[in-house]
Write a protein that holds these residues in place. Structure first.
Motif, PDB file in Angstrom:
ATOM      1  N   ALA A   1      61.874  -5.597  23.022  1.00 44.51           N
ATOM      2  CA  ALA A   1      60.988  -5.165  24.104  1.00 44.51           C
ATOM      3  C   ALA A   1      59.920  -6.218  24.376  1.00 44.51           C
ATOM      4  O   ALA A   1      59.597  -6.507  25.535  1.00 44.51           O
ATOM      5  N   LYS A   2      59.386  -6.820  23.337  1.00 48.08           N
ATOM      6  CA  LYS A   2      58.377  -7.869  23.486  1.00 48.08           C
ATOM      7  C   LYS A   2      58.953  -9.053  24.266  1.00 48.08           C
ATOM      8  O   LYS A   2      58.307  -9.569  25.188  1.00 48.08           O
ATOM      9  N   ASN A   3      60.162  -9.473  23.902  1.00 48.74           N
ATOM     10  CA  ASN A   3      60.787 -10.604  24.593  1.00 48.74           C
ATOM     11  C   ASN A   3      61.090 -10.281  26.053  1.00 48.74           C
ATOM     12  O   ASN A   3      60.881 -11.109  26.938  1.00 48.74           O
ATOM     13  N   VAL A   4      61.585  -9.079  26.306  1.00 49.39           N
ATOM     14  CA  VAL A   4      61.869  -8.667  27.681  1.00 49.39           C
ATOM     15  C   VAL A   4      60.580  -8.631  28.496  1.00 49.39           C
ATOM     16  O   VAL A   4      60.510  -9.157  29.610  1.00 49.39           O
ATOM     17  N   LEU A   5      59.548  -8.037  27.937  1.00 53.31           N
ATOM     18  CA  LEU A   5      58.265  -7.952  28.627  1.00 53.31           C
ATOM     19  C   LEU A   5      57.700  -9.338  28.902  1.00 53.31           C
ATOM     20  O   LEU A   5      57.201  -9.611  29.997  1.00 53.31           O
ATOM     21  N   ARG A   6      57.790 -10.226  27.924  1.00 55.30           N
ATOM     22  CA  ARG A   6      57.303 -11.588  28.108  1.00 55.30           C
ATOM     23  C   ARG A   6      58.021 -12.258  29.284  1.00 55.30           C
ATOM     24  O   ARG A   6      57.394 -12.897  30.130  1.00 55.30           O
ATOM     25  N   GLU A   7      59.336 -12.096  29.355  1.00 50.09           N
ATOM     26  CA  GLU A   7      60.111 -12.696  30.450  1.00 50.09           C
ATOM     27  C   GLU A   7      59.768 -12.079  31.810  1.00 50.09           C
ATOM     28  O   GLU A   7      59.634 -12.789  32.798  1.00 50.09           O
ATOM     29  N   ILE A   8      59.592 -10.793  31.840  1.00 46.80           N
ATOM     30  CA  ILE A   8      59.217 -10.112  33.085  1.00 46.80           C
ATOM     31  C   ILE A   8      57.871 -10.628  33.573  1.00 46.80           C
ATOM     32  O   ILE A   8      57.705 -10.948  34.748  1.00 46.80           O
ATOM     33  N   LEU A   9      56.919 -10.720  32.675  1.00 48.71           N
ATOM     34  CA  LEU A   9      55.571 -11.151  33.061  1.00 48.71           C
ATOM     35  C   LEU A   9      55.536 -12.621  33.436  1.00 48.71           C
ATOM     36  O   LEU A   9      54.784 -13.018  34.324  1.00 48.71           O
ATOM     37  N   ARG A  10      56.316 -13.434  32.771  1.00 54.97           N
ATOM     38  CA  ARG A  10      56.422 -14.863  33.158  1.00 54.97           C
ATOM     39  C   ARG A  10      56.971 -14.971  34.568  1.00 54.97           C
ATOM     40  O   ARG A  10      56.477 -15.747  35.366  1.00 54.97           O
ATOM     41  N   GLY A  11      57.999 -14.191  34.855  1.00 53.91           N
ATOM     42  CA  GLY A  11      58.611 -14.220  36.185  1.00 53.91           C
ATOM     43  C   GLY A  11      57.652 -13.798  37.272  1.00 53.91           C
ATOM     44  O   GLY A  11      57.610 -14.386  38.351  1.00 53.91           O
ATOM     45  N   SER A  12      56.816 -12.797  36.983  1.00 56.87           N
ATOM     46  CA  SER A  12      55.880 -12.317  38.009  1.00 56.87           C
ATOM     47  C   SER A  12      54.721 -13.290  38.199  1.00 56.87           C
ATOM     48  O   SER A  12      54.125 -13.338  39.258  1.00 56.87           O
TER      49      SER A  12
END
Length: 117
Positions: A103-114
């Motif tokens: 979940a941490k990795n997914v969230l990090r990627e989502i936030l980087r993308g935004s």
């Protein structure tokens, strides 16, 4: 708002958060380093608790300090975003270590993308 009213509102909010988490006054007191009778006095609005002690109580309840002042039926409420964050935290508390890392990795990627859009 009168002094006693604010003490009672904060106390009621602390009691509600404590009960939502299934904690007794004794358990909350242990987590925060307080005697259970002190927790009871706060919940009944009998103690004018210091900001530092409110912070310790908030930490023990796993909430932000500001949430102790989010009274029901009052103008000042927890924002929808804050509610979503609390829901996410609740889900993570129930997950195992592997799912938390994922979940941490997914969230990090989502936030980087935004951030780049």
């Amino acid at each position: 708002m009168k002094d006693k009213e604010i003490l009672k509102l904060v106390g009621i909010r602390i009691r509600a958060l404590r009960k939502e988490r299934g904690l007794s006054q004794e358990a909350l007191g242990e987590k925060g380093g307080f005697h259970f009778s002190y927790i009871g006095q706060i919940e009944r609005g009998e103690k004018n608790v210091s900001l530092l002690n409110l912070y310790k109580i908030a930490e023990s309840l796993d909430v932000n300090l500001i949430q102790l002042f989010a009274y029901l039926d009052e103008e000042f409420m927890v924002t929808p975003a804050e509610r979503d964050i609390q829901d996410i935290v609740g889900l993570l508390r129930e997950a195992n270590d592997e799912k938390i890392r994922l979940a941490k990795n997914v969230l990090r990627e989502i936030l980087r993308g935004s951030a780049s859009t």
